[in-house]
Design a protein around this motif. Sequence first.
Motif, PDB file in Angstrom:
ATOM      1  N   ASP A 101     -91.207  19.849 -16.203  1.00 38.94           N
ATOM      2  CA  ASP A 101     -90.928  19.930 -14.770  1.00 38.94           C
ATOM      3  C   ASP A 101     -92.284  20.088 -14.075  1.00 38.94           C
ATOM      4  OD1 ASP A 101     -90.276  20.569 -12.147  1.00 38.94           O
ATOM      5  OD2 ASP A 101     -88.624  21.903 -12.717  1.00 38.94           O
ATOM      6  N   PHE A 102     -92.930  18.963 -13.817  1.00 41.68           N
ATOM      7  CA  PHE A 102     -94.302  19.004 -13.334  1.00 41.68           C
ATOM      8  C   PHE A 102     -94.416  19.468 -11.887  1.00 41.68           C
ATOM      9  CE2 PHE A 102     -94.571  15.741 -16.816  1.00 41.68           C
ATOM     10  CZ  PHE A 102     -95.049  16.649 -17.754  1.00 41.68           C
ATOM     11  N   ALA A 103     -93.376  19.286 -11.092  1.00 40.35           N
ATOM     12  CA  ALA A 103     -93.390  19.814  -9.723  1.00 40.35           C
ATOM     13  C   ALA A 103     -93.405  21.345  -9.764  1.00 40.35           C
ATOM     14  CB  ALA A 103     -92.193  19.301  -8.931  1.00 40.35           C
ATOM     15  N   LEU A 104     -92.565  21.934 -10.604  1.00 39.97           N
ATOM     16  CA  LEU A 104     -92.542  23.394 -10.728  1.00 39.97           C
ATOM     17  C   LEU A 104     -93.819  23.898 -11.392  1.00 39.97           C
ATOM     18  CD1 LEU A 104     -90.975  25.997 -10.249  1.00 39.97           C
ATOM     19  CD2 LEU A 104     -89.837  25.629 -12.461  1.00 39.97           C
ATOM     20  N   THR A 105     -94.330  23.144 -12.348  1.00 36.47           N
ATOM     21  CA  THR A 105     -95.604  23.493 -12.982  1.00 36.47           C
ATOM     22  C   THR A 105     -96.689  23.609 -11.918  1.00 36.47           C
ATOM     23  OG1 THR A 105     -95.005  22.318 -15.010  1.00 36.47           O
ATOM     24  CG2 THR A 105     -97.344  22.736 -14.662  1.00 36.47           C
ATOM     25  N   PHE A 106     -96.766  22.617 -11.056  1.00 36.13           N
ATOM     26  CA  PHE A 106     -97.804  22.597 -10.028  1.00 36.13           C
ATOM     27  C   PHE A 106     -97.601  23.737  -9.028  1.00 36.13           C
ATOM     28  CE2 PHE A 106    -100.801  20.863  -7.018  1.00 36.13           C
ATOM     29  CZ  PHE A 106    -101.738  20.279  -7.855  1.00 36.13           C
TER      30      PHE A 106
ATOM     31  N   LEU B 138    -105.690  19.233 -12.994  1.00 37.05           N
ATOM     32  CA  LEU B 138    -106.171  17.921 -13.457  1.00 37.05           C
ATOM     33  C   LEU B 138    -105.236  17.369 -14.533  1.00 37.05           C
ATOM     34  CD1 LEU B 138    -108.289  15.648 -13.638  1.00 37.05           C
ATOM     35  CD2 LEU B 138    -109.571  17.121 -15.219  1.00 37.05           C
ATOM     36  N   LYS B 139    -104.819  18.213 -15.473  1.00 33.95           N
ATOM     37  CA  LYS B 139    -103.896  17.771 -16.519  1.00 33.95           C
ATOM     38  C   LYS B 139    -102.581  17.267 -15.923  1.00 33.95           C
ATOM     39  CE  LYS B 139    -103.185  19.977 -20.331  1.00 33.95           C
ATOM     40  NZ  LYS B 139    -103.007  20.941 -21.447  1.00 33.95           N
ATOM     41  N   ILE B 140    -102.064  17.973 -14.930  1.00 25.85           N
ATOM     42  CA  ILE B 140    -100.809  17.555 -14.306  1.00 25.85           C
ATOM     43  C   ILE B 140    -101.024  16.248 -13.541  1.00 25.85           C
ATOM     44  CG2 ILE B 140     -98.994  18.165 -12.641  1.00 25.85           C
ATOM     45  CD1 ILE B 140     -99.100  19.702 -15.415  1.00 25.85           C
ATOM     46  N   GLY B 141    -102.154  16.126 -12.859  1.00 25.60           N
ATOM     47  CA  GLY B 141    -102.473  14.864 -12.178  1.00 25.60           C
ATOM     48  C   GLY B 141    -102.498  13.704 -13.164  1.00 25.60           C
ATOM     49  N   ALA B 142    -103.078  13.937 -14.336  1.00 24.46           N
ATOM     50  CA  ALA B 142    -103.129  12.891 -15.363  1.00 24.46           C
ATOM     51  C   ALA B 142    -101.731  12.578 -15.885  1.00 24.46           C
ATOM     52  CB  ALA B 142    -104.052  13.323 -16.507  1.00 24.46           C
ATOM     53  N   ARG B 143    -100.920  13.601 -16.113  1.00 21.63           N
ATOM     54  CA  ARG B 143     -99.547  13.367 -16.605  1.00 21.63           C
ATOM     55  C   ARG B 143     -98.733  12.564 -15.598  1.00 21.63           C
ATOM     56  NH1 ARG B 143     -97.782  16.353 -21.288  1.00 21.63           N
ATOM     57  NH2 ARG B 143     -95.921  15.082 -21.026  1.00 21.63           N
ATOM     58  N   ARG B 144     -98.983  12.813 -14.308  1.00 16.10           N
ATOM     59  CA  ARG B 144     -98.255  12.101 -13.248  1.00 16.10           C
ATOM     60  C   ARG B 144     -98.897  10.751 -12.918  1.00 16.10           C
ATOM     61  NH1 ARG B 144     -97.579  16.803  -8.656  1.00 16.10           N
ATOM     62  NH2 ARG B 144     -95.598  17.665  -9.380  1.00 16.10           N
ATOM     63  N   ARG B 145    -100.055  10.508 -13.495  1.00 16.15           N
ATOM     64  CA  ARG B 145    -100.847   9.315 -13.178  1.00 16.15           C
ATOM     65  C   ARG B 145    -101.166   9.261 -11.675  1.00 16.15           C
ATOM     66  NH1 ARG B 145     -97.600   7.704 -17.479  1.00 16.15           N
ATOM     67  NH2 ARG B 145     -98.727   6.671 -19.156  1.00 16.15           N
ATOM     68  N   ASP B 146    -101.497  10.419 -11.146  1.00 15.63           N
ATOM     69  CA  ASP B 146    -101.786  10.587  -9.720  1.00 15.63           C
ATOM     70  C   ASP B 146    -103.303  10.525  -9.525  1.00 15.63           C
ATOM     71  OD1 ASP B 146    -102.309  11.586  -7.144  1.00 15.63           O
ATOM     72  OD2 ASP B 146    -100.693  13.064  -7.255  1.00 15.63           O
TER      73      ASP B 146
END
Length: 116
Positions: free
Chosen positions: A24-29, A54-62
């Motif tokens: 749940d990357f939104a909640l992670t962020f 940065l890791k979450i940005g990479a996972r989201r390809r953002d």
Amino acid sequence: MTPKLQTAYNSEMREMLNAYTARDFALTFHHLERAHILGQRYFRPHLETHWWMLKIGARRRDVREIFGQCLRLVAVFPASVFGWVPVGNTGGANVSAIKPMPIPNDLAEFLRTDHD
């Protein structure tokens, strides 16, 4: 960092890891932003929150988040040395890196205690 502030920071990071494990990357962020508010005046926590963003940005390809976090990671050291942190800033690339922001009420008590 006071023990009370450290406990609050660690709690947000635990919640972040739980959300990350659940993908749940939104909640992670969300929890990373809260951890950033709590830890931004301290080198290691500040660096850690931006690394995870940065890791979450990479996972989201953002691409915007990846680029923004790379810049913020470089800025962590001078920010720590010169004490330059915009209070309440959530740390994501969706906000200005120099913009002070309101501190959520439930986090304010930990930051007040840290200054006393």
